[in-house]
Design a protein around this motif. Structure first.
Motif, PDB file in Angstrom:
ATOM      1  N   ASN A 201       0.818  -1.210   0.000  1.00 36.03           N
ATOM      2  CA  ASN A 201       0.000   0.000   0.000  1.00 36.03           C
ATOM      3  C   ASN A 201       0.854   1.262   0.000  1.00 36.03           C
ATOM      4  O   ASN A 201       0.405   2.320  -0.430  1.00 36.03           O
ATOM      5  CB  ASN A 201      -0.915   0.026   1.234  1.00 36.03           C
ATOM      6  CG  ASN A 201      -1.794  -1.200   1.324  1.00 36.03           C
ATOM      7  OD1 ASN A 201      -2.772  -1.314   0.620  1.00 36.03           O
ATOM      8  ND2 ASN A 201      -1.424  -2.132   2.189  1.00 36.03           N
ATOM      9  N   ASN A 202       2.082   1.169   0.505  1.00 37.54           N
ATOM     10  CA  ASN A 202       2.949   2.338   0.621  1.00 37.54           C
ATOM     11  C   ASN A 202       4.111   2.306  -0.358  1.00 37.54           C
ATOM     12  O   ASN A 202       5.117   2.973  -0.147  1.00 37.54           O
ATOM     13  CB  ASN A 202       3.482   2.441   2.057  1.00 37.54           C
ATOM     14  CG  ASN A 202       2.390   2.752   3.050  1.00 37.54           C
ATOM     15  OD1 ASN A 202       1.816   3.831   3.028  1.00 37.54           O
ATOM     16  ND2 ASN A 202       2.060   1.802   3.915  1.00 37.54           N
ATOM     17  N   GLY A 203       3.982   1.553  -1.439  1.00 34.56           N
ATOM     18  CA  GLY A 203       5.045   1.501  -2.439  1.00 34.56           C
ATOM     19  C   GLY A 203       5.736   0.160  -2.449  1.00 34.56           C
ATOM     20  O   GLY A 203       6.376  -0.223  -1.455  1.00 34.56           O
ATOM     21  N   ALA A 204       5.620  -0.550  -3.566  1.00 35.60           N
ATOM     22  CA  ALA A 204       6.155  -1.905  -3.644  1.00 35.60           C
ATOM     23  C   ALA A 204       7.670  -1.950  -3.584  1.00 35.60           C
ATOM     24  O   ALA A 204       8.252  -2.961  -3.186  1.00 35.60           O
ATOM     25  CB  ALA A 204       5.668  -2.580  -4.930  1.00 35.60           C
ATOM     26  N   PHE A 205       8.334  -0.857  -3.974  1.00 37.32           N
ATOM     27  CA  PHE A 205       9.789  -0.884  -4.057  1.00 37.32           C
ATOM     28  C   PHE A 205      10.446   0.142  -3.144  1.00 37.32           C
ATOM     29  O   PHE A 205      11.601   0.515  -3.337  1.00 37.32           O
ATOM     30  CB  PHE A 205      10.223  -0.666  -5.510  1.00 37.32           C
ATOM     31  CG  PHE A 205       9.532  -1.591  -6.471  1.00 37.32           C
ATOM     32  CD1 PHE A 205       9.730  -2.956  -6.405  1.00 37.32           C
ATOM     33  CD2 PHE A 205       8.660  -1.093  -7.421  1.00 37.32           C
ATOM     34  CE1 PHE A 205       9.075  -3.814  -7.268  1.00 37.32           C
ATOM     35  CE2 PHE A 205       8.003  -1.934  -8.304  1.00 37.32           C
ATOM     36  CZ  PHE A 205       8.213  -3.302  -8.219  1.00 37.32           C
ATOM     37  N   ASN A 206       9.705   0.620  -2.146  1.00 33.53           N
ATOM     38  CA  ASN A 206      10.284   1.514  -1.146  1.00 33.53           C
ATOM     39  C   ASN A 206      11.227   0.749  -0.227  1.00 33.53           C
ATOM     40  O   ASN A 206      11.152  -0.478  -0.112  1.00 33.53           O
ATOM     41  CB  ASN A 206       9.182   2.166  -0.309  1.00 33.53           C
ATOM     42  CG  ASN A 206       8.467   3.276  -1.067  1.00 33.53           C
ATOM     43  OD1 ASN A 206       8.979   3.793  -2.057  1.00 33.53           O
ATOM     44  ND2 ASN A 206       7.284   3.633  -0.620  1.00 33.53           N
ATOM     45  N   ASP A 207      12.099   1.486   0.462  1.00 32.35           N
ATOM     46  CA  ASP A 207      13.002   0.863   1.424  1.00 32.35           C
ATOM     47  C   ASP A 207      12.212   0.364   2.632  1.00 32.35           C
ATOM     48  O   ASP A 207      11.146   0.884   2.962  1.00 32.35           O
ATOM     49  CB  ASP A 207      14.048   1.876   1.892  1.00 32.35           C
ATOM     50  CG  ASP A 207      15.027   2.244   0.791  1.00 32.35           C
ATOM     51  OD1 ASP A 207      15.189   1.444  -0.145  1.00 32.35           O
ATOM     52  OD2 ASP A 207      15.616   3.344   0.872  1.00 32.35           O
TER      53      ASP A 207
END
Length: 437
Positions: A201-207
């Motif tokens: 939900n908060n970005g598939a490729f975020n750290d």
């Protein structure tokens, strides 16, 4: 015989260095572009936790009233309400389960030795670390008692521990998050995932987050969440308590179901839970719906690999085909120019099969050289992706599979391109060239 063919191929390269170089360069450019897009696609679609992906399930509950719709094709909300997440956490089902939400704080040591900075945090339950195979360097996770009492404890990432304590064992030390102090009880090793599958939900490729804290602190300290909060009906939420009791979706929930028997038991519990809630005036629907999706199903459901990525890979292979079409013309010219030499070899006893194999070995060598040079060009392309798109920095890399695939694809495609020229030259009639001599 293979060594002899390799020697003949190398001699052929040296006789026509410019043509050979142009063919190798064309292959390398095609492979470089293809492997750049294919490597990113490969990392996007790779199973992020293969040893457990079939055991970890994201839970979705259809809590909306009859007739209400969602933007997904099955109308299922992506997250849970706070009250449902807490109820499922307290469920009498013996299995690992995790409720979590993303937040963030100003991190400092309440001194002038280090400038405060913003750190991403995950408020979660103790099973998180075991379920998702999070490795510890120092200390460990908080206890169930600390979870229940909303103890002010925190687990740090290796990166933030290096920044705050120069990499030393910081267990037992205090840090400040905003204006509150917390005791460090553990430090996890560098844990960067190519796909942040547990919170798409908060970005598939975020750290991944830098701080991990008890989920119970969310209610105790009224922390804001750093993520999507969605509602399906008008609700007055003036206070934080109103938000916790609302029908808004903002909590992620996962369970670990090691086998089909445990999964079936948990499904029975979910249905019974929804029926019980329906008696209390919620879940006003004719048919109660829930969904359990494992890691790979959850990634597919959230379109982690979009159609654009697939189209880009297809276009890169089409470009490789164009490069091979150009190579085909050069191979025809090069091989047919050697027809007199082939005619003499045929007259001296070389068979069509031997001539055919000799030329296939030559195009395979072209593919090998082109593939190796293509890896270099692909690395340059991936470097450009990392510098231009920070969001894809963890994906723009070539693992061992891609490094091996590059020359294999180059050799295979070159052999396919060289079949017709090699077949044509091996059909040379030796009598024609013997007469001309």
């Amino acid at each position: 015989m293979l060594l002899h063919y390799l020697d003949l191929s190398w001699r052929s390269f040296k006789r026509t260095p410019l043509v050979s170089f142009l063919m190798v360069l064309a292959i390398a450019i095609g492979i470089g572009i293809t492997m750049t897009s294919l490597s990113v696609y490969h990392m996007m679609s790779a199973d992020p936790i293969p040893e457990k992906s079939s055991q970890l399930y994201n839970v979705q509950l259809q809590t909306m009233d009859e007739g209400r719709t969602w933007w997904k094709y099955d109308n299922m909300p992506l997250q849970l309400t706070y009250q449902d997440a807490v109820n499922l956490l307290n469920a009498p089902v013996e299995t690992n389960k995790v409720a979590m939400v993303r937040s963030g704080f100003s991190v400092h040591l309440n001194s002038d030795t280090l400038k405060p900075f913003i750190g991403g945090a995950r408020l979660t339950t103790p099973d998180f670390f075991d379920m998702f195979n999070v490795p510890f360097i120092y200390g460990g996770v908080w206890t169930q008692q600390q979870e229940q009492t909303a103890a002010p404890v925190v687990v740090l990432s290796e990166k933030i521990n290096d920044k705050l304590f120069a990499g030393e064992n910081s267990v037992g030390k205090m840090i400040y998050l905003d204006d509150l102090s917390y005791e460090v009880i553990g430090v996890i090793a560098d844990w960067q995932l190519t796909t942040k599958y547990y919170d798409l939900n908060n970005g598939a490729f975020n750290d991944t987050e830098e701080l991990f804290m008890p989920f119970s602190l969310l209610e105790a300290n009224e922390f804001n969440n750093w993520g999507n909060t969605n509602g399906w009906k008008h609700e007055v939420t003036h206070t934080f308590k109103d938000k916790l009791q609302s029908e808004r979706f903002w909590i992620q929930f996962w369970v670990q179901l090691p086998d089909e028997k445990v999964k079936n038991k948990y499904q029975d519990y979910l249905l019974a839970y929804m029926q019980d809630q329906q008696k209390n005036g919620r879940f006003n629907r004719k048919e109660l719906q829930y969904t359990l999706r494992d890691v790979k199903q959850w990634m597919a459901y959230n379109d982690v690999v979009s159609e654009d990525n697939k189209i880009l890979v297809a276009l890169s292979f089409m470009f490789l085909a164009v490069c091979l079409a150009n190579i085909l013309g050069l191979l025809l010219a090069k091989f047919l120019r050697r027809a007199p030499e082939v005619g003499v070899r045929r007259a001296l006893g070389a068979s069509k099969r031997q001539i055919f194999l000799q030329h296939l070995v030559e195009v395979a060598m072209l593919g090998c050289f082109g593939g190796l040079l293509g890896i270099v060009l692909a690395q340059i392309g991936l470097l450009g992706v990392r510098q231009s798109y920070d969001y894809y920095s963890s994906l723009a890399t070539m693992d061992l599979t891609m490094l091996i695939s590059a020359p294999l694809i180059a050799i295979t495609t070159c052999i396919l391109a060289g079949l017709y020229p090699a077949w044509l030259v091996c059909r040379t009639n030796p009598a024609i060239y013997l007469k001309s001599q």
